[in-house]
Design a protein around this motif. Sequence first.
Motif, PDB file in Angstrom:
ATOM      1  N   ILE A  15      41.923  53.525   6.255  1.00 45.53           N
ATOM      2  CA  ILE A  15      43.061  53.087   7.090  1.00 45.53           C
ATOM      3  C   ILE A  15      44.321  52.976   6.235  1.00 45.53           C
ATOM      4  O   ILE A  15      45.406  53.421   6.620  1.00 45.53           O
ATOM      5  N   LEU A  16      44.153  52.396   5.041  1.00 43.87           N
ATOM      6  CA  LEU A  16      45.295  52.214   4.130  1.00 43.87           C
ATOM      7  C   LEU A  16      45.890  53.569   3.741  1.00 43.87           C
ATOM      8  O   LEU A  16      47.112  53.749   3.743  1.00 43.87           O
ATOM      9  N   GLU A  17      45.007  54.530   3.432  1.00 43.71           N
ATOM     10  CA  GLU A  17      45.462  55.863   3.032  1.00 43.71           C
ATOM     11  C   GLU A  17      46.225  56.540   4.164  1.00 43.71           C
ATOM     12  O   GLU A  17      47.278  57.134   3.961  1.00 43.71           O
ATOM     13  N   ARG A  18      45.678  56.401   5.392  1.00 44.46           N
ATOM     14  CA  ARG A  18      46.331  57.019   6.552  1.00 44.46           C
ATOM     15  C   ARG A  18      47.695  56.387   6.808  1.00 44.46           C
ATOM     16  O   ARG A  18      48.668  57.071   7.094  1.00 44.46           O
ATOM     17  N   SER A  19      47.758  55.037   6.705  1.00 39.70           N
ATOM     18  CA  SER A  19      49.048  54.378   6.967  1.00 39.70           C
ATOM     19  C   SER A  19      50.067  54.757   5.898  1.00 39.70           C
ATOM     20  O   SER A  19      51.249  54.900   6.187  1.00 39.70           O
ATOM     21  N   GLU A  24      54.920  57.931   4.570  1.00 42.91           N
ATOM     22  CA  GLU A  24      55.569  59.014   3.817  1.00 42.91           C
ATOM     23  C   GLU A  24      56.200  60.029   4.764  1.00 42.91           C
ATOM     24  O   GLU A  24      57.329  60.468   4.544  1.00 42.91           O
ATOM     25  N   ILE A  25      55.446  60.408   5.830  1.00 46.02           N
ATOM     26  CA  ILE A  25      55.962  61.383   6.802  1.00 46.02           C
ATOM     27  C   ILE A  25      57.208  60.826   7.492  1.00 46.02           C
ATOM     28  O   ILE A  25      58.212  61.522   7.662  1.00 46.02           O
ATOM     29  N   MET A  26      57.149  59.518   7.855  1.00 46.43           N
ATOM     30  CA  MET A  26      58.292  58.891   8.526  1.00 46.43           C
ATOM     31  C   MET A  26      59.516  58.880   7.617  1.00 46.43           C
ATOM     32  O   MET A  26      60.638  59.153   8.050  1.00 46.43           O
ATOM     33  N   LYS A  27      59.296  58.560   6.320  1.00 45.74           N
ATOM     34  CA  LYS A  27      60.395  58.544   5.349  1.00 45.74           C
ATOM     35  C   LYS A  27      61.005  59.932   5.231  1.00 45.74           C
ATOM     36  O   LYS A  27      62.225  60.091   5.201  1.00 45.74           O
TER      37      LYS A  27
END
Lengths: 160, 65
Positions: A15-19, A24-27
């Motif tokens: 979950i942590l890796e996905r978030s 990163e994608i949002m940034k």
Amino acid sequence: MLERSNIVLEIHNIILERSNKTREIMKSNLRTILIVVVAVLVVATFALWIANSDISFDFSSVLMMVIPVVILVNAVLLIRKRMSDARDQMPAEDELTKMIRLRSGNTSFQLSLFLWLVIGSVEDRVEVEGHTIIGAGILGMAIIFALSWMYHRYIRRSHD
Amino acid sequence: MTNRIKELRARDNLTQMDLARKVGVRRETIVFLEKGKYNPSLKLAYDIARVFGMKIEEVFVFDSN
């Protein structure tokens, strides 16, 4: 019991890796939007300036036209690169690109100080308007940054 | 520091792009690593070693000379 706690830890890690990836994608998307906004503002300001002034082709006017063109070309190239990165599922930035950017910034800052020193020393000896000198300085800084980025990206032999 | 990334990639039939995606970096970073032009962070070294199912010291070899 130990197995269960391991499974819980593994799920937590996933979950942590996905978030982190989502963040990163949002940034990256936010940066792309920012580039588009800046490019649009530059075009709009440039269009307003053209509309409200008598176009002449003296040195200062040509210089003032070159700056937005350089910014626009840069923005278009950046957006294209980000789009192809997104298509290839590549991150827009990683530890190497961050390091190259950091080193380019460092080098170009030091060289820009010398540029402004030179501009300051020749300013009184040439008959050029103040805003032209500032424009030339900004353009010079942009060119220095581009050259130092190319040096760190293509020429420097080791990045460690 | 030298590394065996190219050799291990060939062993596992992975392209540079595949490896880059697996460890979350750009393909250019893998190119730089293979050419020995870049020493990775500890995290990236660990991630790469994990992809090949090996220890860090089996993938990256520190050369004191």
